[in-house]
Design a protein around this motif. Structure first.
Motif, PDB file in Angstrom:
ATOM      1  N   LEU A  30       0.759  -1.074   0.017  1.00 41.11           N
ATOM      2  CA  LEU A  30       0.210  -0.279   0.198  1.00 41.11           C
ATOM      3  C   LEU A  30       0.661   1.123  -0.327  1.00 41.11           C
ATOM      4  O   LEU A  30       0.565   2.607  -0.480  1.00 41.11           O
ATOM      5  N   ILE A  31       2.142   1.168   0.679  1.00 42.13           N
ATOM      6  CA  ILE A  31       2.846   2.314   0.590  1.00 42.13           C
ATOM      7  C   ILE A  31       2.998   2.786  -0.072  1.00 42.13           C
ATOM      8  O   ILE A  31       3.776   4.057  -1.032  1.00 42.13           O
ATOM      9  N   GLN A  32       3.910   1.503  -1.002  1.00 43.37           N
ATOM     10  CA  GLN A  32       4.806   1.804  -2.203  1.00 43.37           C
ATOM     11  C   GLN A  32       3.501   2.363  -3.318  1.00 43.37           C
ATOM     12  O   GLN A  32       4.444   2.902  -4.439  1.00 43.37           O
ATOM     13  N   LYS A  33       2.617   2.214  -3.214  1.00 41.83           N
ATOM     14  CA  LYS A  33       1.644   2.895  -4.452  1.00 41.83           C
ATOM     15  C   LYS A  33       1.288   3.931  -4.046  1.00 41.83           C
ATOM     16  O   LYS A  33       0.173   4.665  -4.529  1.00 41.83           O
ATOM     17  N   GLY A  34       1.616   4.588  -2.380  1.00 39.87           N
ATOM     18  CA  GLY A  34       1.025   5.904  -2.553  1.00 39.87           C
ATOM     19  C   GLY A  34      -0.307   5.743  -1.354  1.00 39.87           C
ATOM     20  O   GLY A  34      -0.758   6.705  -1.656  1.00 39.87           O
ATOM     21  N   ILE A  35      -0.397   4.791  -1.337  1.00 34.11           N
ATOM     22  CA  ILE A  35      -1.863   4.527  -0.055  1.00 34.11           C
ATOM     23  C   ILE A  35      -1.930   4.690   1.275  1.00 34.11           C
ATOM     24  O   ILE A  35      -0.773   4.222   1.536  1.00 34.11           O
ATOM     25  N   ILE A  36      -2.775   5.038   1.903  1.00 35.43           N
ATOM     26  CA  ILE A  36      -1.897   5.613   3.408  1.00 35.43           C
ATOM     27  C   ILE A  36      -2.988   4.268   4.070  1.00 35.43           C
ATOM     28  O   ILE A  36      -4.888   4.458   4.154  1.00 35.43           O
ATOM     29  N   PRO A  37      -2.577   3.366   4.510  1.00 34.43           N
ATOM     30  CA  PRO A  37      -3.156   2.218   5.371  1.00 34.43           C
ATOM     31  C   PRO A  37      -3.805   2.867   7.424  1.00 34.43           C
ATOM     32  O   PRO A  37      -3.123   3.163   7.822  1.00 34.43           O
ATOM     33  N   ILE A  38      -5.120   2.681   7.162  1.00 40.81           N
ATOM     34  CA  ILE A  38      -5.879   2.980   7.998  1.00 40.81           C
ATOM     35  C   ILE A  38      -5.370   1.188   8.828  1.00 40.81           C
ATOM     36  O   ILE A  38      -6.780   0.740   8.327  1.00 40.81           O
TER      37      ILE A  38
END
Length: 388
Positions: free
Chosen positions: A112-120
């Protein structure tokens, strides 16, 4: 997109969602369902991720839990005027062993982080923060963790990892990626003097509950420098939560924990947040609604992020220089937001792992203190860590 570890959001929650008004959050989310599988992640900014794992809780007695009530509460809220797109990816179920769950969580967060998505991340026991931290091993050289907690969770790192001792593991396990660790809202009587001394010795930051309640803004610079935020629901006072969630009569109230979540969201650096130690009970509505509101405020913060830490262009900031005890302190103030930073000088003779940490977020008060010949504590600790 390899999300093999995820199980879909339950049909009970999806049925409940169908009855909500069209404007509700649940109707706006991209949801991982049994019927439609994992949603297309193109253009997603934030992803909700459940972790059904609590076996390393020191009080674990074999009880199961699920996150359905939290989802129901969250889905029924209305979004702000947000530009972000949110997905609910469902849950990572407990693996064969806890290490399997850690691996699944670490891998998913890393993707997720590599895709620029912030995990909650919403989950069981807080030791899962260790897996969250390990997701950064190949992503960033040094990591800052902020833990909103009544305890430091250093524990005895020689013993197996538990939800009360995972920070000790983070500090001592290779690869060593931890640069700064800060605890917000700690309560002295829950921490041994040895742990308090160790926090001092390692130049980590600790903000007592009283300090935070008296001046909630002190949280902002700490969050501005964090990569990972880990929130233990035990930091919230018992009058604000459901029966099984009650830990202490003293703690952060609902308004304060939501303000802290918003500060985490506003930070340009925070790339993952976990809300841990959820313990469902019969009268669950209050806990699940509080968690939902914390997530709401975090997302609200993300929507108000402003890129104000670019100091290449002189037009963007004002620079202030003061002298404190023969030490020249350099402050920067963003013209966009009015936020402040202080420069940490390099020690040329030291093997320096701080190349990207030259500017430390601070408050206007730190500048005023420096003008009055008082060394700002955050600067002192960062400087000492840099000298070690």
């Amino acid at each position: 997109m390899n999300f093999n570890f995820l199980s879909p959001v339950s049909d009970v929650v999806l049925a409940h969602n169908e009855l909500l008004p069209q404007q509700a959050l649940g109707r706006r989310l991209k949801i991982h369902s049994q019927q439609n599988g994992i949603p297309d992640m193109e253009g997603i900014h934030l992803a909700i991720l459940g972790v059904i794992e609590n076996r390393n809780d020191v009080n674990y007695i074999g009880e199961d839990f699920n996150l359905n009530e939290i989802r129901k509460s969250f889905y029924q809220l209305f979004p702000g005027s947000w530009t972000t797109t949110i997905a609910d990816l469902g849950d990572i179920n407990a693996g064969e062993t806890v290490e399997d769950t850690y691996f699944a969580l670490k891998t998913t967060i890393s993707i997720l982080i590599q895709k620029g998505i912030i995990p909650i991340i919403i989950g069981g026991s807080q030791d899962l923060t260790y897996a969250n931290y390990r997701a950064y091993d190949n992503l960033t050289p040094m990591v800052n963790i902020v833990n909103v907690d009544s305890k430091f969770d250093l524990g005895d790192s020689a013993k197996p990892i538990k939800n009360t001792s995972f920070i000790g593991k983070i500090i001592l396990d290779q690869p060593y990626n931890l640069f700064n660790y800060a605890t917000i809202g700690y309560q002295t009587y829950f921490n041994s003097q040895e742990e308090i001394d160790l926090m001092e010795k390692l130049y980590f930051e600790a903000y007592r509950l009283g300090e935070v309640s008296n001046k909630i803004e002190i949280v902002e610079p700490v969050m501005r420098d964090a990569n990972i935020v880990s929130i233990d629901l035990g930091a919230v006072k018992s009058s604000e939560v459901s029966l099984n969630q009650k830990v202490s009569p003293n703690g952060l109230d609902g308004k304060e924990i939501c303000a802290i979540s918003r500060y985490a969201g506003i930070s340009n650096k925070v790339s993952s947040i976990g809300i841990w130690e959820y313990k469902p009970s019969k009268d669950d509505e209050i806990s699940s609604m509080l968690i939902s509101q914390m997530i709401w405020y975090f997302i609200e913060g993300v929507n108000y992020r402003v890129k104000d830490d670019d100091f290449k262009n002189d037009e963007n900031y004002q620079k202030f220089i003061t002298l404190v005890e023969d030490q020249e302190l350099v402050f920067y103030k963003s013209k966009k937001t009015g936020r402040w930073w202080i420069e940490i000088p390099f020690l040329t003779e030291v093997n320096n792992k701080l190349k990207r940490h030259t500017l430390l977020p601070c408050m206007h008060q730190d500048y005023i203190d420096a003008c009055n010949n008082i060394v700002p504590e955050r600067w002192y600790k960062a400087f000492q860590k840099n000298s070690v």
